[in-house]
Design a protein around this motif. Structure first.
Motif, mmCIF file in Angstrom:
data_model
loop_
_atom_site.group_PDB
_atom_site.id
_atom_site.type_symbol
_atom_site.label_atom_id
_atom_site.label_comp_id
_atom_site.label_asym_id
_atom_site.label_seq_id
_atom_site.Cartn_x
_atom_site.Cartn_y
_atom_site.Cartn_z
ATOM 1 N N UNK A 20 0.908 -1.622 0.237
ATOM 2 C CA UNK A 20 -0.448 -0.103 0.260
ATOM 3 C C UNK A 20 1.199 1.189 -0.104
ATOM 4 N N UNK A 21 2.002 1.084 0.721
ATOM 5 C CA UNK A 21 2.748 1.809 1.001
ATOM 6 C C UNK A 21 3.967 2.813 -0.980
ATOM 7 N N UNK A 22 3.811 1.674 -0.930
ATOM 8 C CA UNK A 22 4.733 2.171 -2.756
ATOM 9 C C UNK A 22 3.586 2.101 -3.453
ATOM 10 N N UNK A 23 2.339 2.102 -3.061
ATOM 11 C CA UNK A 23 1.362 2.568 -4.630
ATOM 12 C C UNK A 23 1.165 3.517 -4.206
ATOM 13 N N UNK A 24 1.122 4.104 -2.990
ATOM 14 C CA UNK A 24 1.286 5.379 -2.936
ATOM 15 C C UNK A 24 2.176 5.915 -2.857
ATOM 16 N N UNK A 25 3.422 6.091 -2.568
ATOM 17 C CA UNK A 25 3.941 6.473 -3.155
ATOM 18 C C UNK A 25 4.764 6.812 -4.826
ATOM 19 N N UNK A 84 2.077 11.654 -9.800
ATOM 20 C CA UNK A 84 1.644 13.381 -9.978
ATOM 21 C C UNK A 84 2.659 14.267 -9.728
ATOM 22 N N UNK A 85 4.001 14.119 -9.457
ATOM 23 C CA UNK A 85 4.764 15.570 -9.479
ATOM 24 C C UNK A 85 6.026 15.331 -10.588
ATOM 25 N N UNK A 86 5.097 14.460 -11.731
ATOM 26 C CA UNK A 86 5.803 14.383 -13.044
ATOM 27 C C UNK A 86 6.844 12.692 -13.433
ATOM 28 N N UNK A 87 6.841 12.139 -12.327
ATOM 29 C CA UNK A 87 8.207 10.952 -12.138
ATOM 30 C C UNK A 87 7.453 10.350 -13.671
ATOM 31 N N UNK A 88 8.090 9.486 -14.592
ATOM 32 C CA UNK A 88 8.238 8.775 -15.362
ATOM 33 C C UNK A 88 8.510 7.810 -15.216
ATOM 34 N N UNK A 89 8.122 6.263 -15.824
ATOM 35 C CA UNK A 89 8.845 5.138 -16.002
ATOM 36 C C UNK A 89 8.529 4.428 -14.815
ATOM 37 N N UNK A 90 7.605 4.999 -13.751
ATOM 38 C CA UNK A 90 7.688 4.431 -12.257
ATOM 39 C C UNK A 90 6.717 2.910 -11.541
ATOM 40 N N UNK A 91 7.605 2.454 -11.357
ATOM 41 C CA UNK A 91 7.356 0.571 -11.307
ATOM 42 C C UNK A 91 7.657 0.382 -10.276
ATOM 43 N N UNK A 92 7.570 -1.141 -10.371
ATOM 44 C CA UNK A 92 7.362 -1.636 -8.494
ATOM 45 C C UNK A 92 8.051 -2.772 -8.592
ATOM 46 N N UNK A 93 8.916 -3.163 -8.132
ATOM 47 C CA UNK A 93 9.479 -5.015 -7.905
ATOM 48 C C UNK A 93 9.348 -5.686 -6.751
#
Length: 56
Positions: A36-41, A47-56
């Protein structure tokens, strides 16, 4: 750098891709936590313009 990312469970091809991005001046952010915290992060980063956000 790619070797360290691989040690964290990131696939080798992804680690090499991120290493090249950093060499080109891009910024890599890593976050450790539960799902849940990783999804929120990830949401905050996007929302602040990051690209290529992935979770492993």
């Amino acid at each position: 750098m790619a070797g360290g990312l691989i040690d964290w469970g990131i696939p080798e091809a992804e680690g090499q891709h991120y290493e090249e991005d950093v060499k080109q001046g891009k910024i890599l952010v890593t976050v450790q936590g539960n799902e849940p915290h990783l999804n929120e992060a990830g949401d905050v980063l996007r929302q602040h313009g990051a690209h290529d956000v992935k979770t492993f």
